[in-house]
Design an enzyme around this catalytic site. Structure first.
Site, PDB file in Angstrom:
ATOM      1  N   GLY A 192       0.851  -1.198   0.000  1.00  0.00           N
ATOM      2  CA  GLY A 192       0.000   0.000   0.000  1.00  0.00           C
ATOM      3  C   GLY A 192       0.879   1.238   0.000  1.00  0.00           C
ATOM      4  N   GLY A 280      -1.846  -1.450   6.885  1.00  0.00           N
ATOM      5  CA  GLY A 280      -2.926  -0.517   7.218  1.00  0.00           C
ATOM      6  C   GLY A 280      -2.808  -0.012   8.642  1.00  0.00           C
ATOM      7  N   ARG A 281      -3.670   0.930   8.990  1.00  0.00           N
ATOM      8  CA  ARG A 281      -3.680   1.504  10.337  1.00  0.00           C
ATOM      9  C   ARG A 281      -5.100   1.411  10.897  1.00  0.00           C
ATOM     10  NH1 ARG A 281       0.800   4.506  11.704  1.00  0.00           N
ATOM     11  NH2 ARG A 281      -0.384   5.929  13.020  1.00  0.00           N
ATOM     12  N   ASP A 321      -7.793  10.653  11.930  1.00  0.00           N
ATOM     13  CA  ASP A 321      -7.693   9.211  11.679  1.00  0.00           C
ATOM     14  C   ASP A 321      -8.607   8.380  12.577  1.00  0.00           C
ATOM     15  OD1 ASP A 321      -5.718   9.775   9.849  1.00  0.00           O
ATOM     16  OD2 ASP A 321      -4.182   8.500  10.778  1.00  0.00           O
ATOM     17  N   HIS A 453       3.839  28.371 -20.468  1.00  0.00           N
ATOM     18  CA  HIS A 453       4.676  27.473 -21.267  1.00  0.00           C
ATOM     19  C   HIS A 453       6.145  27.782 -21.002  1.00  0.00           C
ATOM     20  CE1 HIS A 453       6.149  25.107 -24.600  1.00  0.00           C
ATOM     21  NE2 HIS A 453       6.878  26.149 -24.981  1.00  0.00           N
TER      22      HIS A 453
END
Ligand code: FAD
Ligand code: NAD
Length: 477
Positions: A192, A280-281, A321, A453
């Protein structure tokens, strides 16, 4: 008498410290409880991201890329360098210095904004009381009108490969950010985001990296056209990525770690010097709330919240999280801002459909919005515009002309639905698409925007033109 704050934030990572600063900016008396002890044994703010996550990993990715580039990527420019030597101690010292600068910086921001840092472990009690246990065991209880839980996440562990960062043979990301020698062979369980980023670091520094990934689809969350290109390029760089493999056991020996695994055809064994477990966490809810608070969790073990990040307990919020959604620093920070503004009576809002993802490999991978496979599954009619960096002058000049930009737009309204990039500075380029999506732009809007550009951004312009078959620097099909 216990002190009362307007807001107490538990956790000082990118979700919690940003929430605390925003609360203070809005005139709320705010405290942040943080327990982190850093590699020097000192209390530190910044959480996983600044101490052992985003920042140290990007620092090592940059250092290892420079080393690899000078060793192997500069001759085509007509530059010959001899005697290139790796000083891993200096590379690690630079990483530690950057971590300290940034984590100390959060302390300075707290002071400047008047946020009180309560050092220790925070635990939510009933009636929005927060118990703070300091490192020396002393306990203080504070009251809060509002509590924001931002306790982050922890690596998922698997029984077949128990992690011991201290011993340093089987490690998680924290251990793999701190090897003091380049392992000759590095096994990685889980291909991952962490596996690919840290696998890339050590591959560039000379390790033979073998990655064992359980599922058959590589980078299942990414657009699969981009993922296929990524897999091809990573394999070319020497990353030995084995999909559809299951690790069944590990054994520590004098020669390293013996890893036993199964794929669909056979059972095999490899011996590696070090093994990184990056599967994973999980949300960190360990001792965060007393049982009698009845704080509700969802089916995945995250703290349950509504669309404004409020938990089942009035006045108690959770962000970052520890709640649903991608485990990304910027997602947590924006949730912190939203909650702070709502507490202050404003109308905080977060557009979950426009959260960018970046994988900092080389080439970088970045995306926002829907993948092509998701649109197909949802039955949304779409058009595709692509442009390869091989036809972009700036990318050629940079010797980085690999990969592409892919835009997805609604077939009827032309509204941008997704952008997927593999190539140089994808991490920076994606922001144009994020902004466009935030403003509900169409591919036509991007196509009619003047791009300087020569820049990499011209590839974005051309991809937008390509949605309607009018790219100028590729043969339209
Ligand atoms: P955290 O950063 O985990 O912070 C939580 C904090 O709460 C910690 O400091 C912890 O000590 C503290 N805490 C926990 N419980 C308590 C308690 N009871 N009392 C007091 N304090 C407590 N994301 C990106 O967007 N970009 C990247 O490039 C990126 N790279 C990463 C690389 C690695 C190796 C890792 C592991 C993660 C990476 N991430 C990246 C993910 C990112 O680190 C997390 O999404 C982010 O840190 C989550 O922020 P948070 O504040 O919710 O939690
Ligand atoms: P991940 O979800 O990105 O990848 C875990 C991988 O392990 C998946 O491919 C999964 O299929 C595989 N896996 C799961 N169990 C397995 C097993 N038993 N054997 C073999 N493979 C297995 O998780 P991660 O790489 O640990 O990272 C955790 C999170 O941290 C990420 O999801 C991301 O949110 C965050 N992060 C973000 C960044 C970034 O933004 N650049 C960088 C690092 C980490």
């Amino acid at each position: 008498m216990a002190k009362t704050y307007d807001v107490v934030v538990i956790g000082g990572g990118p979700a919690g410290y940003v929430a605390a600063i925003r609360c203070a900016q809005l005139g709320l008396e705010t405290a942040c409880v943080e327990q982190w002890i850093n590699f020097k044994g000192d209390p530190a703010l910044g959480g996983t991201c600044l101490n052992v996550g985003c920042i140290p990993s990007k620092t090592l990715l940059e250092s290892s890329e420079q080393y690899h580039h000078i060793k192997a990527g500069i001759e085509s420019h007509g530059i010959h360098v001899e005697g290139v030597r790796l000083d891993l101690d200096q590379m690690m010292a630079r990483k530690e210095d950057i971590v300290l600068q940034l984590t100390n910086g959060i302390g300075a921001l707290f002071k400047a904004n008047g946020v009180a840092w309560l050092q220790g472990h925070g635990k939510l009690l009933v009636d929005r009381q927060v118990e703070v246990t300091a490192q020396d065991g002393s306990v203080e209880v504070v009251n809060a009108d509002h509590v924001i839980i931002a306790t982050g996440s922890k690596p998922i562990e698997i029984g077949a490969a128990p992690v011991d960062n201290h011993e340093g043979l089987i490690v998680d990301s924290t251990g793999a950010l701190d090897f003091r020698e380049v392992p000759k062979t590095l096994g990685v369980i889980g291909a991952g985001v962490i596996g690919l980023e840290l696998g890339s670091v050590w591959n560039r520094l000379g390790s033979k990296v073998i990655m064992l990934e359980a599922v058959e689809d590589f980078l299942a969350l990414a657009d699969q056209q981009i993922a296929r290109d990524a897999l091809r390029q990573f394999k070319k760089q020497g990353l030995d990525i084995r999909l559809g493999t299951r690790v069944t056991a590990t054994q520590k020996t004098e020669n390293g770690v013996v890893v036993s695994f199964k794929d669909k055809d056979s059972e095999q064994e490899i011996t590696v010097d070090k093994l990184l477990v990056s599967v994973g966490r999980r949300p960190n809810i360990d001792n965060v709330a007393a049982p009698e608070t009845d704080l509700l969790l969802d089916e995945r073990g995250c703290i349950h919240i509504d669309d404004k990040c409020e938990t089942n307990l009035p006045g108690v919020y959770a962000i970052g999280d520890v709640v649903r959604g991608p485990m990304l620093a910027h997602k947590g920070s924006e949730e912190g801002i939203m909650v702070a503004e709502n507490i202050a009576g404003q109308h905080g809002h977060l557009n979950y459909d426009a959260i960018p993802w970046v994988i900092y490999t080389n080439p970088e991978i970045a995306w926002v919005g829907k993948t092509e496979q998701a649109l197909r599954t949802e039955g949304v009619p779409y058009k595709i515009g692509t442009f390869p960096f091989s036809a972009n002058g700036r990318a050629k000049a940079m010797e980085a002309a690999t990969g592409m930009i892919k835009l997805l737009a609604h077939a009827e309204t032309d509204t941008l639905l997704g952008c997927h990039i593999i190539g140089p500075f994808a991490s920076e380029l994606i922001q144009e698409a994020v902004l466009a999506m935030e403003f509900h732009a169409s591919s036509e809007d991007l196509a009619r925007t003047i791009h300087a550009h020569p820049t990499l951004y011209e590839a974005m312009h051309e991809a937008a033109l390509s949605v309607h078959g009018r790219a100028l620097h590729k043969i339209n099909t």
